[in-house]
Design a protein around this motif. Structure first.
Motif, PDB file in Angstrom:
ATOM      1  N   ALA A 116      35.610  26.107  42.944  1.00 49.68           N
ATOM      2  CA  ALA A 116      35.147  27.487  42.779  1.00 49.68           C
ATOM      3  C   ALA A 116      35.313  27.998  41.356  1.00 49.68           C
ATOM      4  O   ALA A 116      34.868  29.103  41.051  1.00 49.68           O
ATOM      5  CB  ALA A 116      35.918  28.401  43.736  1.00 49.68           C
ATOM      6  N   GLY A 117      35.926  27.214  40.472  1.00 52.84           N
ATOM      7  CA  GLY A 117      36.163  27.685  39.110  1.00 52.84           C
ATOM      8  C   GLY A 117      34.891  28.100  38.404  1.00 52.84           C
ATOM      9  O   GLY A 117      34.840  29.142  37.726  1.00 52.84           O
ATOM     10  N   ALA A 118      33.825  27.304  38.560  1.00 55.26           N
ATOM     11  CA  ALA A 118      32.561  27.620  37.893  1.00 55.26           C
ATOM     12  C   ALA A 118      31.969  28.914  38.436  1.00 55.26           C
ATOM     13  O   ALA A 118      31.401  29.722  37.678  1.00 55.26           O
ATOM     14  CB  ALA A 118      31.579  26.462  38.078  1.00 55.26           C
ATOM     15  N   GLU A 119      32.103  29.135  39.750  1.00 55.84           N
ATOM     16  CA  GLU A 119      31.576  30.368  40.346  1.00 55.84           C
ATOM     17  C   GLU A 119      32.375  31.582  39.868  1.00 55.84           C
ATOM     18  O   GLU A 119      31.818  32.655  39.640  1.00 55.84           O
ATOM     19  CB  GLU A 119      31.616  30.265  41.866  1.00 55.84           C
ATOM     20  N   MET A 120      33.686  31.423  39.713  1.00 56.48           N
ATOM     21  CA  MET A 120      34.509  32.519  39.195  1.00 56.48           C
ATOM     22  C   MET A 120      34.106  32.865  37.760  1.00 56.48           C
ATOM     23  O   MET A 120      34.006  34.040  37.385  1.00 56.48           O
ATOM     24  CB  MET A 120      35.980  32.128  39.246  1.00 56.48           C
ATOM     25  N   LEU A 121      33.857  31.823  36.941  1.00 59.42           N
ATOM     26  CA  LEU A 121      33.434  32.064  35.558  1.00 59.42           C
ATOM     27  C   LEU A 121      32.087  32.776  35.510  1.00 59.42           C
ATOM     28  O   LEU A 121      31.869  33.653  34.669  1.00 59.42           O
ATOM     29  CB  LEU A 121      33.347  30.735  34.805  1.00 59.42           C
ATOM     30  N   CYS A 123      30.960  34.896  37.695  1.00 54.60           N
ATOM     31  CA  CYS A 123      31.239  36.308  37.998  1.00 54.60           C
ATOM     32  C   CYS A 123      31.816  37.012  36.780  1.00 54.60           C
ATOM     33  O   CYS A 123      31.423  38.141  36.440  1.00 54.60           O
ATOM     34  CB  CYS A 123      32.205  36.414  39.172  1.00 54.60           C
ATOM     35  N   ALA A 124      32.774  36.349  36.114  1.00 53.96           N
ATOM     36  CA  ALA A 124      33.410  36.954  34.941  1.00 53.96           C
ATOM     37  C   ALA A 124      32.382  37.212  33.838  1.00 53.96           C
ATOM     38  O   ALA A 124      32.373  38.288  33.212  1.00 53.96           O
ATOM     39  CB  ALA A 124      34.526  36.045  34.439  1.00 53.96           C
ATOM     40  N   ASN A 125      31.511  36.252  33.594  1.00 51.30           N
ATOM     41  CA  ASN A 125      30.498  36.397  32.539  1.00 51.30           C
ATOM     42  C   ASN A 125      29.488  37.497  32.873  1.00 51.30           C
ATOM     43  O   ASN A 125      28.919  38.127  31.973  1.00 51.30           O
ATOM     44  CB  ASN A 125      29.767  35.078  32.323  1.00 51.30           C
ATOM     45  N   ALA A 126      29.258  37.714  34.171  1.00 51.96           N
ATOM     46  CA  ALA A 126      28.291  38.753  34.588  1.00 51.96           C
ATOM     47  C   ALA A 126      28.957  40.111  34.763  1.00 51.96           C
ATOM     48  O   ALA A 126      28.282  41.088  35.110  1.00 51.96           O
ATOM     49  CB  ALA A 126      27.623  38.332  35.889  1.00 51.96           C
ATOM     50  N   GLY A 127      30.266  40.186  34.555  1.00 50.58           N
ATOM     51  CA  GLY A 127      30.967  41.463  34.698  1.00 50.58           C
ATOM     52  C   GLY A 127      31.162  41.881  36.139  1.00 50.58           C
ATOM     53  O   GLY A 127      31.356  43.070  36.424  1.00 50.58           O
ATOM     54  N   ILE A 128      31.111  40.941  37.066  1.00 53.43           N
ATOM     55  CA  ILE A 128      31.294  41.247  38.489  1.00 53.43           C
ATOM     56  C   ILE A 128      32.763  41.065  38.844  1.00 53.43           C
ATOM     57  O   ILE A 128      33.330  39.988  38.645  1.00 53.43           O
ATOM     58  CB  ILE A 128      30.419  40.327  39.368  1.00 53.43           C
TER      59      ILE A 128
END
Length: 556
Positions: A116-121, A123-128
C-alpha cells in the motif's frame, strides 16, 4: 470524536475533500479485526478490499456502502489482451477526489504484508488526507495460531522473508544465521525456499512448519525439517496439486519442532476444528448457538426449516394484548423467542413498550426466551429451575391462591401447533388460561441446491436437531443427511423422530438445552480426536471418512 483520535467523519470540512483509511484486515480470522478497524468500516462510503478479505470486512460496513470490484492489472494480463480495468490506486483516488470516505482493506498489516506504500504516496501527492489502521500481520498471526512462538525468554532474532522478492544476499544472510526465519511463500515453493536455506548454511535437520489458510477454520499445518519438507508434503498428498499457488507461512527454527507444536497447537486442536455443522434454525434463532459452535472451531451453517407467519385471525391476539394493558392478566408466559417477537411487534403496532408489563408477572420457558425478553426490556419473574421446557416451567409455577393473587388469568401467546402440556398444567393449578395463537409455523422453502446436495452427499460433518419438527422439516425440504454425518439431538423425543426417519443418533444432549447440545457435540468431537491420536491415525472430520463407516452412539 473517536477515542483513538479524530477521523474525517469528525470534521465536515475534511470530509468534503475525501479521506482514505488504509486498513489491515488481519490474516483471515474475522475476530482479529481491531476496534479501530470496525469503527472505520462503519463510517465508510466506499470499501475497496482485496478479494480474500472482503468477506471479513464487509459485514462491518454500513448498508449501502459501495464495494467496487478490485482488479489489479499486471503485465502478463495486459499482454494477453485482457481489457484494462481500474486498479486499486485509481479506485481509491477517484472516490476520495469525489469527497467520499474510502476504506482500503488489505490482508494482514498494510505496512508489512501489503503493497500500500505506493497508494499512500499517491494520496499524499494529491493532498488527500489518509490514515493507517494497523492489522495483525500474517507473519505474526499465522504462527501464533499454528502454535509456533517466534521468540522465547532468550530473545532469539526473528527474520521475515518474502520468498517472491528475496535476493541471493537475503537467503545467504538468513541461512548463515541461527535466527528464527518466517517465510512468506506458496505451497509449491516451500521446498525451493528450504533448499535455498540449506544451500546458504542451515542444517537440513532444522525444524520447519508450513501453515496454509492460517487463522481460519481451513488452517492446516505440517511439521517437518528443511531436508524433509518436500517428502512430507508429497506423502500427505498435498503436492502436486492445482492449489499449489496458495500462500503459506513457513517458520524455520527450533520453536517449530514437532514436540513443541503438540503442546502449543491450541487452534487446530479445538474439538470441532473445521467441522461444517448444519444448524436447522434461522440466523436470528441460531445466533448464540452458532457463536458457541465457532468457539469450538466449527463452521456453522444455518438453514431455516420453519417460517413464522402471523395468525390467520389476528383479533384474538389484539384483544389479549389490550387485556395486558387493562389489567386482565396476573401472568404472561412465553414459551419461545417467536412468542416474544410476536407480542413485541404487536406492542410496537400500538405504540406500547416494556412499561406495559408493569404489575404483570412474566414467565419464560428457557434461557433464550429470557434473553429475548431482556432485550425487550423485561426481566422474567419465573424460569424453570430444572428442565427448560413446559414441564419444567410447571414444576416451579405457583398454584392459584385467591388470597395472594387478585387475578386468576394467564395470557399464553403460542404457536398454532403448540402442545397442550402447559395449558393443562396451569388449569390443574387453578389458573384460567387464554391460550392465544400468536404466530403460525409453516415449513420453510427448500435451501439452495448446493446446500441440499451437501446434506445428502455427506458435505456436512454434523447436524444439530433441536426439536422433532426440525427433523421432519429438514428431511422434507432438503432430504435425509448422509450416513457419515454425525446426528446430534436435543432430547429423547427428538432422537426418536430422527430414528423414525432412518437416521442414526450419535449424540444425545444430557439436558434439553441448545447450549448443552453443542457441548455434547464438542465432547463427541474431542473423544473422537483422542481415539484417532491414540491409534496413531490422522485426525479427520466425519465428512472425510469412508462412506458407510459405522459409529457408536454417544451420550454425554
Amino acid at each position: 470524536m473517536s477515542p483513538t483520535g479524530p477521523t474525517a467523519s469528525d470534521f465536515p470540512a475534511l470530509s468534503a475533500q475525501g479521506h482514505v483509511t488504509f486498513l489491515g484486515a488481519g490474516p483471515g480470522d474475522p475476530g482479529l479485526l481491531t476496534l479501530r478497524a470496525v469503527e472505520a468500516l462503519a463510517s465508510a462510503d466506499v470499501l475497496v478490499a482485496e478479494p480474500d478479505v472482503l468477506g471479513v470486512v464487509r459485514c462491518h460496513a454500513r448498508a449501502g456502502v459501495s464495494t467496487p470490484e478490485l482488479t489489479v492489472v499486471d503485465a502478463q494480463s495486459a499482454a494477453a489482451g485482457v481489457p484494462v480495468l481500474r486498479d486499486a490506486a485509481n479506485l481509491v483516488m477517484e472516490a476520495a477526489r469525489g469527497g467520499r470516505r474510502v476504506v482500503r482493506a488489505l490482508s494482514g498489516d498494510p505496512g508489512l504484508d501489503g503493497s500500500a506504500g505506493a497508494e499512500m504516496l499517491a494520496c499524499a501527492n494529491a493532498g488527500i488526507p489518509f490514515e493507517v489502521v494497523p492489522g495483525v500481520a500474517n507473519v505474526v498471526g499465522v504462527p501464533a495460531y499454528a502454535g509456533v512462538p517466534l521468540r522465547d525468554a532468550q530473545g532469539a532474532d526473528v527474520r521475515f522473508v518474502d520468498a517472491r522478492t528475496a535476493s541471493d544476499r537475503c537467503w545467504a544472510e538468513v541461512g548463515a544465521s541461527d535466527a528464527t526465519a518466517v517465510i512468506s511463500t506458496t505451497l509449491d515453493s516451500v521446498a525451493a525456499a528450504a533448499a535455498e536455506l540449506v544451500s546458504a548454511g542451515r542444517k537440513p535437520d532444522t525444524p520447519l512448519t508450513v501453515t496454509v489458510a492460517g487463522t481460519t477454520t481451513r488452517q492446516r499445518t505440517w511439521t517437518a525439517t528443511l531436508g524433509t519438507i518436500a517428502q512430507v508434503l508429497k506423502q500427505a498428498k498435498v503436492l502436486p496439486s492445482p492449489d499449489g499457488h496458495q500462500p503459506v507461512i513457513a517458520v524455520v527454527g527450533e520453536h517449530s519442532s514437532a514436540a513443541q507444536r503438540d503442546q502449543l497447537a491450541w487452534f487446530e486442536s479445538k474439538p470441532l476444528f473445521g467441522w461444517k455443522v448444519l444448524v436447522p434454525r434461522t440466523k436470528e434463532q441460531a445466533a448464540s448457538l452458532s457463536d458457541q459452535l465457532r468457539s469450538y472451531g466449527a463452521v456453522p451453517h444455518e438453514v431455516p426449516t420453519i417460517a413464522v407467519e402471523p395468525p390467520r385471525t389476528p383479533q384474538q391476539m389484539e384483544r389479549a394484548v389490550k387485556g395486558l394493558v387493562t389489567g386482565r392478566y396476573e401472568w404472561i408466559a412465553f414459551t419461545s423467542v417467536n412468542a416474544v417477537k410476536a407480542v413485541r411487534e404487536k406492542f410496537e403496532e400500538y405504540g406500547l413498550d416494556a412499561r406495559a408489563f408493569a404489575g404483570i408477572k412474566v414467565a419464560a420457558v428457557g434461557e433464550q426466551t429470557a434473553a429475548a425478553l431482556v432485550d425487550f426490556g423485561v426481566k422474567p419473574d419465573l424460569m424453570p429451575s430444572g428442565e427448560q421446557s413446559a414441564a419444567g416451567l410447571l414444576e416451579d409455577w405457583p398454584p392459584y391462591d385467591p388470597v395472594f393473587d387478585p387475578i386468576d388469568r394467564v395470557f399464553l401467546p403460542r404457536a398454532d401447533i403448540a402442545t397442550e402440556t402447559l395449558v393443562a398444567g396451569l388449569i390443574e393449578l387453578g389458573w384460567e388460561v387464554d391460550d392465544v395463537t400468536a404466530y403460525r409455523t409453516v415449513r420453510a422453502s427448500p435451501p439452495p441446491a448446493d446446500t441440499r446436495e451437501a446434506i445428502k452427499g455427506g458435505g456436512f460433518d454434523a447436524v444439530l436437531f433441536t426439536s422433532s419438527s426440525t427433523v421432519r422439516n429438514l428431511v422434507g425440504i432438503a432430504g435425509k443427511p448422509h450416513n457419515v454425518t454425525v446426528i446430534a439431538c436435543i432430547g429423547p423425543a427428538t432422537a426418536k423422530t430422527a430414528e423414525e426417519h432412518g437416521l442414526r443418533v450419535d449424540v444425545l444432549s444430557p439436558e434439553p438445552s441448545v447450549h448443552k447440545l453443542a457441548e455434547a457435540l464438542a465432547e463427541f468431537g474431542s473423544q473422537r480426536r483422542e481415539v484417532a491420536k491414540a491409534a496413531g491415525d490422522p485426525v479427520t472430520r466425519p465428512s472425510e471418512r469412508r462412506p458407510g463407516a459405522r459409529r457408536r452412539r454417544t451420550t454425554t
